[in-house]
Scaffold this motif. Sequence first.
Motif, PDB file in Angstrom:
ATOM      1  N   THR A 465       0.834  -1.207   0.000  1.00 14.24           N
ATOM      2  CA  THR A 465       0.000   0.000   0.000  1.00 14.24           C
ATOM      3  C   THR A 465       0.866   1.253   0.000  1.00 14.24           C
ATOM      4  O   THR A 465       0.491   2.296  -0.566  1.00 14.24           O
ATOM      5  CB  THR A 465      -0.929   0.016   1.239  1.00 14.24           C
ATOM      6  OG1 THR A 465      -1.679  -1.197   1.276  1.00 14.24           O
ATOM      7  CG2 THR A 465      -1.871   1.205   1.206  1.00 14.24           C
ATOM      8  N   LEU A 466       2.049   1.157   0.626  1.00 12.47           N
ATOM      9  CA  LEU A 466       2.950   2.312   0.747  1.00 12.47           C
ATOM     10  C   LEU A 466       4.041   2.319  -0.317  1.00 12.47           C
ATOM     11  O   LEU A 466       4.956   3.139  -0.256  1.00 12.47           O
ATOM     12  CB  LEU A 466       3.601   2.302   2.135  1.00 12.47           C
ATOM     13  CG  LEU A 466       2.686   2.101   3.344  1.00 12.47           C
ATOM     14  CD1 LEU A 466       3.504   2.152   4.632  1.00 12.47           C
ATOM     15  CD2 LEU A 466       1.577   3.147   3.360  1.00 12.47           C
ATOM     16  N   THR A 470       2.604   9.245  -3.148  1.00 13.71           N
ATOM     17  CA  THR A 470       1.374   9.962  -3.470  1.00 13.71           C
ATOM     18  C   THR A 470       1.629  11.439  -3.261  1.00 13.71           C
ATOM     19  O   THR A 470       1.711  11.909  -2.118  1.00 13.71           O
ATOM     20  CB  THR A 470       0.213   9.498  -2.571  1.00 13.71           C
ATOM     21  OG1 THR A 470      -0.020   8.102  -2.779  1.00 13.71           O
ATOM     22  CG2 THR A 470      -1.058  10.270  -2.899  1.00 13.71           C
ATOM     23  N   PRO A 496      -3.133   2.399  -3.995  1.00 15.69           N
ATOM     24  CA  PRO A 496      -3.128   2.433  -2.521  1.00 15.69           C
ATOM     25  C   PRO A 496      -4.507   2.174  -1.923  1.00 15.69           C
ATOM     26  O   PRO A 496      -4.619   1.514  -0.883  1.00 15.69           O
ATOM     27  CB  PRO A 496      -2.633   3.849  -2.204  1.00 15.69           C
ATOM     28  CG  PRO A 496      -1.826   4.236  -3.391  1.00 15.69           C
ATOM     29  CD  PRO A 496      -2.529   3.622  -4.562  1.00 15.69           C
ATOM     30  N   GLY A 500      -4.869  -1.275   0.029  1.00 18.11           N
ATOM     31  CA  GLY A 500      -5.114  -1.037   1.447  1.00 18.11           C
ATOM     32  C   GLY A 500      -6.447  -1.632   1.887  1.00 18.11           C
ATOM     33  O   GLY A 500      -6.540  -2.284   2.931  1.00 18.11           O
ATOM     34  N   VAL A 584      -5.890  10.020  -0.002  1.00 16.56           N
ATOM     35  CA  VAL A 584      -5.121   8.786  -0.158  1.00 16.56           C
ATOM     36  C   VAL A 584      -3.938   8.773   0.802  1.00 16.56           C
ATOM     37  O   VAL A 584      -3.640   7.757   1.430  1.00 16.56           O
ATOM     38  CB  VAL A 584      -4.656   8.607  -1.619  1.00 16.56           C
ATOM     39  CG1 VAL A 584      -3.662   7.453  -1.737  1.00 16.56           C
ATOM     40  CG2 VAL A 584      -5.847   8.361  -2.540  1.00 16.56           C
ATOM     41  N   LYS A 585      -3.257   9.909   0.922  1.00 13.66           N
ATOM     42  CA  LYS A 585      -2.132   9.984   1.860  1.00 13.66           C
ATOM     43  C   LYS A 585      -2.613   9.713   3.287  1.00 13.66           C
ATOM     44  O   LYS A 585      -1.964   8.987   4.053  1.00 13.66           O
ATOM     45  CB  LYS A 585      -1.466  11.360   1.779  1.00 13.66           C
ATOM     46  CG  LYS A 585      -0.642  11.577   0.527  1.00 13.66           C
ATOM     47  CD  LYS A 585       0.005  12.946   0.513  1.00 13.66           C
ATOM     48  CE  LYS A 585       1.177  13.030   1.480  1.00 13.66           C
ATOM     49  NZ  LYS A 585       2.347  12.290   0.990  1.00 13.66           N
ATOM     50  N   LYS A 588      -3.321   6.022   3.662  1.00 12.52           N
ATOM     51  CA  LYS A 588      -2.071   5.256   3.785  1.00 12.52           C
ATOM     52  C   LYS A 588      -1.533   5.345   5.218  1.00 12.52           C
ATOM     53  O   LYS A 588      -1.006   4.360   5.759  1.00 12.52           O
ATOM     54  CB  LYS A 588      -1.040   5.758   2.770  1.00 12.52           C
ATOM     55  CG  LYS A 588      -1.392   5.380   1.335  1.00 12.52           C
ATOM     56  CD  LYS A 588      -0.614   6.161   0.305  1.00 12.52           C
ATOM     57  CE  LYS A 588       0.807   5.735   0.175  1.00 12.52           C
ATOM     58  NZ  LYS A 588       1.474   6.375  -0.982  1.00 12.52           N
ATOM     59  N   GLU A 589      -1.688   6.499   5.835  1.00 15.99           N
ATOM     60  CA  GLU A 589      -1.275   6.633   7.240  1.00 15.99           C
ATOM     61  C   GLU A 589      -2.144   5.759   8.142  1.00 15.99           C
ATOM     62  O   GLU A 589      -1.652   5.138   9.088  1.00 15.99           O
ATOM     63  CB  GLU A 589      -1.373   8.101   7.666  1.00 15.99           C
ATOM     64  CG  GLU A 589      -0.338   8.996   6.987  1.00 15.99           C
ATOM     65  CD  GLU A 589      -0.538  10.463   7.324  1.00 15.99           C
ATOM     66  OE1 GLU A 589      -1.458  10.758   8.133  1.00 15.99           O
ATOM     67  OE2 GLU A 589       0.200  11.313   6.785  1.00 15.99           O
ATOM     68  N   SER A 592      -0.978   2.224   7.624  1.00 14.24           N
ATOM     69  CA  SER A 592       0.317   2.067   8.271  1.00 14.24           C
ATOM     70  C   SER A 592       0.160   1.902   9.777  1.00 14.24           C
ATOM     71  O   SER A 592       0.790   1.037  10.396  1.00 14.24           O
ATOM     72  CB  SER A 592       1.200   3.285   7.966  1.00 14.24           C
ATOM     73  OG  SER A 592       2.457   3.159   8.579  1.00 14.24           O
TER      74      SER A 592
END
Length: 600
Positions: A465-466, A470, A496, A500, A584-585, A588-589, A592
């Motif tokens: 995913t990372l 992005t 992602p 994800g 999206v960022k 992703k966090e 994570s």
Amino acid sequence: MPEAFDFAVPPFDRLTPDERTTLARSLDIGVYAKDTPVLARDEAADCLFIVQKGLVQERHHGETAAAFGPGDSFDLRALFGRSPNHSFVAAEDTVCHLLPRPVLVELARANPAFGELICEAFAERLRAAANERSNREMAALTMARVREAYLHPPVYVEASATLRDAALAMKTQQASSVLVRDGARTGILTGTDLRDRVVLDGLPVTTAVGPLARYELIELDRDELLFNALILMTKHSVRRIVITEAGKIAGLLEQIDLLSALSNHSQVIALQVDRAESTEDLRKASADTVGLIRTLHVTGVRVPFIADLVTELNRKIFRRLFELVAPPDLLANSCLLVMGSEGRGEQLLKTDQDNGLILRDGYECPDLPRITADFSRHLEEFGYPPCPGNIMVSNPEWTKSLSAYKDAIFNWIHRPDEAAQLNLAIFYDAAAVAGDTGLLDEARGYLMARLSDNSGFFSHFARPTLAFDTPSGLFSTLFDRRGAQPIDIKKAGIFPIVHGIRALALEKHMTETNTVERIWALADKRVLDRKLAGELAEAFTFLSTLRLKARIDAAHEVKIDNTVRPAEMTKLDRDQFNDCLALVKAFKEFVSYHFHLNMH
């Protein structure tokens, strides 16, 4: 016994006193807290739900399709037909009466008046679903062109040919008319003309067709609107017109095919697929899907609907192709899979082939290498490029027995290197399109059974995913130097979200394959809050729309990539694109943090 059942609500008001007693004794009760699923997507129902208090919403792709309050019942489609791709969620604390299917069936059989209302309700739900789809497609068809409709190939005879010759040509070519060549002019003779001349007028079958043909052809160019063809047919009271292209006759448009196209355009392609007797017939039908996608897109039809439609057509094409190249014993002892974006129902234009074949244990097909090679070759001829990773039925690694697939799944889970993770991700998205679907069900059941709660495994699986950067905050002005650079929309935004969500779904042992369906199923399980789920679903749809637009705009090029150019977007699209990448960022966090990826 549950709280008193209201027999005044149709169709239960049609029951006799004894039947009401039977129903009341068979009822169970279900209690559902707010935001919990009552009936999940694609879940078969074994009872009819009747809302006693509260509110249940029927949801599709996150949108509310219907609501059911006290006295309302659902879901007859899941009870008697194929379970719809919808979910039913308690919008507030809800209590439902549960009427077992066998009791409902027996009451409907014993009481025709009650049974008739049940059947009418079932049919009405089916009609409503069909009308919703038809209306959205019809909006696009106002701009549909003749070239997007099915044309019957022209069948020619010479003017000197006899009526018998013309009838034989129609029978041989399965045509309802012939075009008559008489020197420099061309006429038409229809099956109705033949009947009238021979049966009613008594002409001998040896009569030449030249003098009997009509030479004032009603013609229309292939790039004209379909509605113009309808106007011509209505004006001249004819059932077919001649279609030309570059001044030459390209075929005949029959009234029945015109009406089919205008009532439900996708059905024309589906009919072509079903009637295909050769791979060449299938190739022509496959080519028509691109025109349909263009028409739907330029007239504003939303990408999720286009994807649903294209998924249905593609799977019909794959199924029919497999039926054409595979012998009956192979069909009976195997399951053809589509994977990747096609398995998730998210393929729009034709991308790489991602398919496989599960064989029943103990079955052998001596000619299998040739058959699978032919299948992959024909798909390439249809416009589906070979998979760069060779994930195709022509690769023995993806055409093997059920036991061999189980061994592979075991290794993907317990020896999770990069290739294993990719293979597992692709297989998790698989959908069956032909053959014995039970083989995929068994393989998927094995996959779910082998999954453990090992957080290390899911962390490794979620890590891609990372994998790609992005960007965000790039497009403050149209002339921003960085904003003018092309961006790979798949790597930066779509992948992602897809992976994800796939990792979260796999962790919960979910069976949904479509990304948006997984998003809302995760919201139902409270893995995602509903606000984030809605934002992710909308972002995924918007990014997919931009990707489709870029591909359609670049369709004349030999190589179609996934790049978009923000500087070429409208300000509104550019702002929304920037918002999507920021989301999206943030997602992703979230992934994570959820999978502790920063700790590995």
